[in-house]
Design an enzyme around this catalytic site. Structure first.
Site, PDB file in Angstrom:
ATOM      1  N   GLY A   1       0.490  -1.108  -0.366  1.00  0.00           N
ATOM      2  CA  GLY A   1      -0.110  -0.039  -0.068  1.00  0.00           C
ATOM      3  C   GLY A   1       0.571   1.279  -0.298  1.00  0.00           C
TER       4      GLY A   1
ATOM      5  N   PRO B   1       7.212   7.086  -5.872  1.00  0.00           N
ATOM      6  CA  PRO B   1       6.947   7.355  -7.308  1.00  0.00           C
ATOM      7  C   PRO B   1       7.996   6.804  -8.463  1.00  0.00           C
ATOM      8  CG  PRO B   1       8.519   9.206  -5.400  1.00  0.00           C
ATOM      9  CD  PRO B   1       7.548   7.283  -4.812  1.00  0.00           C
TER      10      PRO B   1
ATOM     11  N   LEU C   1       9.384   8.344 -10.670  1.00  0.00           N
ATOM     12  CA  LEU C   1      10.919   8.057 -11.515  1.00  0.00           C
ATOM     13  C   LEU C   1      11.615   8.704 -10.393  1.00  0.00           C
ATOM     14  CD1 LEU C   1      11.614   9.658 -14.742  1.00  0.00           C
ATOM     15  CD2 LEU C   1      12.825  10.450 -12.556  1.00  0.00           C
TER      16      LEU C   1
ATOM     17  N   ASP D   1      18.347   7.247  -5.194  1.00  0.00           N
ATOM     18  CA  ASP D   1      18.399   5.872  -4.760  1.00  0.00           C
ATOM     19  C   ASP D   1      19.494   5.577  -4.686  1.00  0.00           C
ATOM     20  OD1 ASP D   1      17.030   2.580  -5.691  1.00  0.00           O
ATOM     21  OD2 ASP D   1      19.465   2.972  -6.466  1.00  0.00           O
TER      22      ASP D   1
ATOM     23  N   TYR E   1      27.987   2.573  -2.942  1.00  0.00           N
ATOM     24  CA  TYR E   1      27.592   3.503  -3.167  1.00  0.00           C
ATOM     25  C   TYR E   1      29.043   4.679  -2.530  1.00  0.00           C
ATOM     26  CZ  TYR E   1      23.864   2.101  -6.129  1.00  0.00           C
ATOM     27  OH  TYR E   1      23.398   1.545  -6.238  1.00  0.00           O
TER      28      TYR E   1
ATOM     29  N   LYS F   1      20.750  -0.066   0.028  1.00  0.00           N
ATOM     30  CA  LYS F   1      20.748  -1.327  -0.262  1.00  0.00           C
ATOM     31  C   LYS F   1      22.101  -2.342   0.902  1.00  0.00           C
ATOM     32  CE  LYS F   1      19.933  -0.301  -5.145  1.00  0.00           C
ATOM     33  NZ  LYS F   1      20.327   1.328  -4.998  1.00  0.00           N
TER      34      LYS F   1
ATOM     35  N   HIS G   1      21.078  -5.865  -2.204  1.00  0.00           N
ATOM     36  CA  HIS G   1      21.617  -5.622  -3.332  1.00  0.00           C
ATOM     37  C   HIS G   1      22.094  -6.662  -4.511  1.00  0.00           C
ATOM     38  CE1 HIS G   1      24.805  -2.182  -4.785  1.00  0.00           C
ATOM     39  NE2 HIS G   1      23.942  -2.522  -6.064  1.00  0.00           N
TER      40      HIS G   1
END
Length: 293
Positions: free
Chosen positions: A13, A17, A19, A47, A52, A77, A110
C-alpha cells in the site's frame, strides 16, 4: 515541466514515485548538489546504496534541498559483505546514520548471491524485522531473476515490494517483469537509458548505446524530445520505475521532463523490439560476496 512524478502503489500500500534519481558512480562531491538539484526540480525518489559510498552526501543533499523528509522516498541497499541476520541489522543502522534519517522508505538486498543462499535469506529476514519494527516502509531486492525470487519467497514471509534490475531498451527483461507482475512486485530499472553498455564495455568504441539507435533518435525527433526522454517515457508507460543517474543539472532536469507527452503503441512496440537479450552488467548467478573485492 511537470512538478511531480506519478506514483506506483507497492504491494503493502505504500506509494513510491515512479521516476527517481540514481547516484551510482556519483562521487561524494557530486552527490550533494545532484540530490539537492533533483529535489528542487521535483524529484521525490532518491536511490543510493551502502556500496556507492555516498549515503552521507545523499542525506546532506536532502537537508539542503529544503524539501520535507516525509515528501521524499529514500532507498538504500545492503551490500554482499554484510549479508547475514545480525550483520544486516548492523549495516542498516550504519546506513541510516550516514543518511542522517530516522527511517528508510525502501531497503533492498543488492544481489541474490545464490552461492550463499542461506545468508541471503537471513539478510532478508533481517529486513522483514526492520519492516515489522517500522524502521522501513517497504523492503525488496535487486538483480533477482524469477528463480532467485521464487527461492526467496518460498523461504520468507514478506513478498518483496520492489525488484531493481538492469533494464533498458537493449535488455528488456520481459521474463523478469512478467514474474514480478504475477507476484505483485514492482520492477525498478537501473541503468534505464543503457549507460551500463557504455561504462562497463570492454571496448568503449564497440559499446551499444540505445540513445544512438536510429529508432529511438527518430522517435525523439518526432516528439521534439531527447532520446533519453523517449527511453524514460517508455519505462513509465510500461509501469516500470526508472532511476537515471546524472550529476549535471541540465540532464537532471531533462530526465524529469517526460510527463507532458505519450508514446503511441507502435512506438512503444518499436522500442520493445530493440531487445538483444544481452545484459551489460554482471550476471546475478555469478555474483557473490567476493566478486567485487
Amino acid at each position: 515541466m511537470t512538478e511531480q512524478s506519478p506514483f506506483l502503489t507497492l504491494n503493502n500500500g505504500v506509494e513510491m514515485p515512479a521516476l527517481g534519481l540514481g547516484v551510482y558512480q556519483s562521487t561524494p562531491e557530486e552527490t550533494v548538489p545532484a540530490v539537492e538539484t533533483a529535489l528542487k526540480d521535483g524529484y521525490r525518489l532518491i536511490d543510493t546504496a551502502a556500496a556507492y559510498g555516498n549515503e552521507k552526501e545523499v542525506g546532506e543533499g536532502i537537508r539542503r534541498s529544503g524539501v520535507a523528509r516525509d515528501d521524499i522516498f529514500v532507498t538504500t541497499k545492503l551490500w554482499l559483505t554484510d549479508y547475514g541476520y545480525d550483520s544486516a541489522l548492523n549495516a542498516f543502522d550504519i546506513s541510516l546514520a550516514k543518511l542522517g534519517l530516522d527511517y528508510l522508505d525502501l531497503y533492498l538486498l543488492h544481489w541474490p548471491a545464490p552461492a550463499v543462499l542461506d545468508a541471503t535469506v537471513d539478510s532478508y529476514r533481517a529486513a522483514e524485522k526492520l519492516l515489522a519494527d517500522g524502521r522501513v516502509r517497504a523492503i525488496g531486492v535487486c538483480n533477482h531473476g524469477p528463480g532467485h525470487l521464487a527461492n526467496l519467497v518460498e523461504r520468507t514471509s514478506v513478498v518483496p515490494a520492489v525488484n531493481q534490475v538492469e533494464l533498458h531498451p537493449f535488455f528488456t527483461q520481459q521474463e523478469v517483469r512478467d514474474f514480478d507482475t504475477r507476484h505483485d512486485v514492482i520492477t525498478q530499472s537501473w541503468s534505464p537509458i543503457g549507460g551500463v553498455n557504455v561504462y562497463s564495455a570492454a571496448d568503449p568504441h564497440a559499446a551499444k548505446n540505445p540513445l544512438r539507435h536510429r529508432t529511438i533518435v527518430d522517435i525523439a525527433d518526432g516528439h521534439g524530445k531527447t532520446p533519453a526522454q523517449i527511453v524514460l517515457r517508455w519505462h513509465i508507460q510500461h509501469g516500470l520505475s526508472p532511476i537515471p543517474k546524472s550529476v549535471k543539472a541540465h540532464r537532471i532536469a531533462e530526465n524529469f521532463d517526460v510527463f507532458d507527452f505519450v508514446l503511441p503503441p507502435d512506438e512503444v512496440a518499436a522500442i520493445d523490439a530493440l531487445d538483444t537479450g544481452v545484459r551489460g552488467g554482471p550476471d546475478p548467478d555469478e555474483v557473490g560476496p567476493d566478486t567485487f573485492s
